[in-house]
Design a protein around this motif. Structure first.
Motif, short mmCIF file in Angstrom:
data_model
loop_
_atom_site.label_atom_id
_atom_site.label_comp_id
_atom_site.label_asym_id
_atom_site.label_seq_id
_atom_site.Cartn_x
_atom_site.Cartn_y
_atom_site.Cartn_z
N MET A 33 -13.11 1.38 3.70
CA MET A 33 -11.70 1.33 4.05
C MET A 33 -10.87 1.37 2.78
N ALA A 34 -9.86 2.19 2.79
CA ALA A 34 -9.00 2.33 1.61
C ALA A 34 -8.05 1.14 1.50
N THR A 35 -7.74 0.79 0.29
CA THR A 35 -6.78 -0.28 0.06
C THR A 35 -5.43 0.33 -0.26
N LEU A 36 -4.39 -0.41 0.03
CA LEU A 36 -3.04 0.06 -0.24
C LEU A 36 -2.70 -0.20 -1.71
N PRO A 37 -1.93 0.69 -2.32
CA PRO A 37 -1.50 0.45 -3.70
C PRO A 37 -0.56 -0.75 -3.75
N LYS A 38 -0.48 -1.40 -4.89
CA LYS A 38 0.39 -2.56 -5.04
C LYS A 38 1.45 -2.28 -6.10
N ALA A 39 2.60 -2.92 -5.92
CA ALA A 39 3.68 -2.82 -6.90
C ALA A 39 4.43 -4.14 -6.88
N PRO A 40 5.06 -4.51 -7.99
CA PRO A 40 5.82 -5.76 -8.02
C PRO A 40 7.07 -5.67 -7.14
N CYS A 41 7.35 -6.75 -6.46
CA CYS A 41 8.55 -6.84 -5.63
C CYS A 41 9.78 -6.83 -6.54
N PRO A 42 10.82 -6.06 -6.21
CA PRO A 42 12.00 -6.02 -7.06
C PRO A 42 12.74 -7.35 -7.12
N SER A 43 12.52 -8.22 -6.15
CA SER A 43 13.24 -9.49 -6.10
C SER A 43 12.47 -10.63 -6.77
N GLY A 47 6.81 3.84 -1.50
CA GLY A 47 6.23 2.97 -0.48
C GLY A 47 7.18 1.82 -0.25
N SER A 48 7.03 1.14 0.86
CA SER A 48 7.90 0.02 1.11
C SER A 48 7.11 -1.27 0.95
N VAL A 49 7.69 -2.22 0.23
CA VAL A 49 7.03 -3.48 -0.10
C VAL A 49 6.77 -4.25 1.20
N LYS A 50 5.55 -4.72 1.36
CA LYS A 50 5.14 -5.46 2.54
C LYS A 50 6.00 -6.71 2.71
N ASP A 51 6.30 -7.07 3.96
CA ASP A 51 7.05 -8.31 4.24
C ASP A 51 6.33 -9.49 3.62
N HIS A 52 7.06 -10.35 2.94
CA HIS A 52 6.48 -11.55 2.34
C HIS A 52 7.57 -12.61 2.15
N LYS A 53 7.12 -13.82 1.95
CA LYS A 53 8.04 -14.94 1.74
C LYS A 53 7.97 -15.37 0.29
N THR A 54 9.06 -15.95 -0.21
CA THR A 54 9.05 -16.45 -1.58
C THR A 54 8.26 -17.75 -1.66
N VAL A 64 6.42 -10.49 -7.75
CA VAL A 64 5.03 -10.70 -7.37
C VAL A 64 4.48 -9.40 -6.80
N PRO A 65 3.27 -8.96 -7.23
CA PRO A 65 2.73 -7.70 -6.69
C PRO A 65 2.35 -7.83 -5.20
N HIS A 66 2.82 -6.89 -4.41
CA HIS A 66 2.52 -6.83 -2.97
C HIS A 66 2.13 -5.41 -2.61
N ALA A 67 1.47 -5.26 -1.48
CA ALA A 67 1.03 -3.94 -1.01
C ALA A 67 2.24 -3.08 -0.68
N LEU A 68 2.10 -1.78 -0.95
CA LEU A 68 3.13 -0.81 -0.58
C LEU A 68 2.69 -0.09 0.68
N LEU A 69 3.49 -0.19 1.71
CA LEU A 69 3.20 0.47 2.98
C LEU A 69 3.69 1.91 2.90
N PRO A 70 2.98 2.85 3.55
CA PRO A 70 3.38 4.26 3.49
C PRO A 70 4.75 4.50 4.13
N THR A 71 5.47 5.46 3.58
CA THR A 71 6.77 5.87 4.13
C THR A 71 6.77 7.40 4.26
N LYS A 72 7.81 7.94 4.84
CA LYS A 72 7.93 9.39 4.96
C LYS A 72 8.34 10.04 3.64
N ARG A 73 8.88 9.25 2.73
CA ARG A 73 9.34 9.78 1.44
C ARG A 73 8.16 9.85 0.47
N ILE A 74 7.88 11.01 -0.07
CA ILE A 74 6.74 11.22 -0.95
C ILE A 74 6.96 10.48 -2.27
#
Length: 81
Positions: free
Chosen positions: A1-11, A27-34, A14-24
């Motif tokens: 199973m493939a893993t999602l790429p991670k990127a730091p949250c702009p706020s 990615g959109s940062v996964k929902d998370h709590k502080t 903290v690095p979180h998974a990037l969910l796929p979007t239609k824009r090449i």
């Protein structure tokens, strides 16, 4: 199973998974709590962020396509006259 790429949250940075979007390339940062028990999501949740390693992910996708096509090519070679 493939893993999602991670990127730091702009706020919260903290690095979180990037969910796929239609824009090449984005990615959109996964929902998370502080805070773990907080009832409010981080303001950076679901924000579109550029993939830091977009080219690396494209290469992996191309390799997966080639591997999927390889068995079909082998079958064609077996049944050629």
């Amino acid at each position: 199973m493939a893993t999602l790429p991670k990127a730091p949250c702009p706020s919260c940075s903290v690095p979180h998974a990037l969910l796929p979007t239609k824009r090449i390339g984005y990615g959109s940062v996964k929902d998370h709590k502080t805070e773990p028990r907080a009832l409010v999501l981080c303001p950076g949740s679901m924000v579109h962020v550029a993939y830091a390693e977009a080219r690396a992910w494209q290469l992996e996708f191309e390799r997966a396509q080639q591997e999927a096509a390889a068995p079909a090519a082998m079958e064609e070679m077996l049944f050629e006259g």
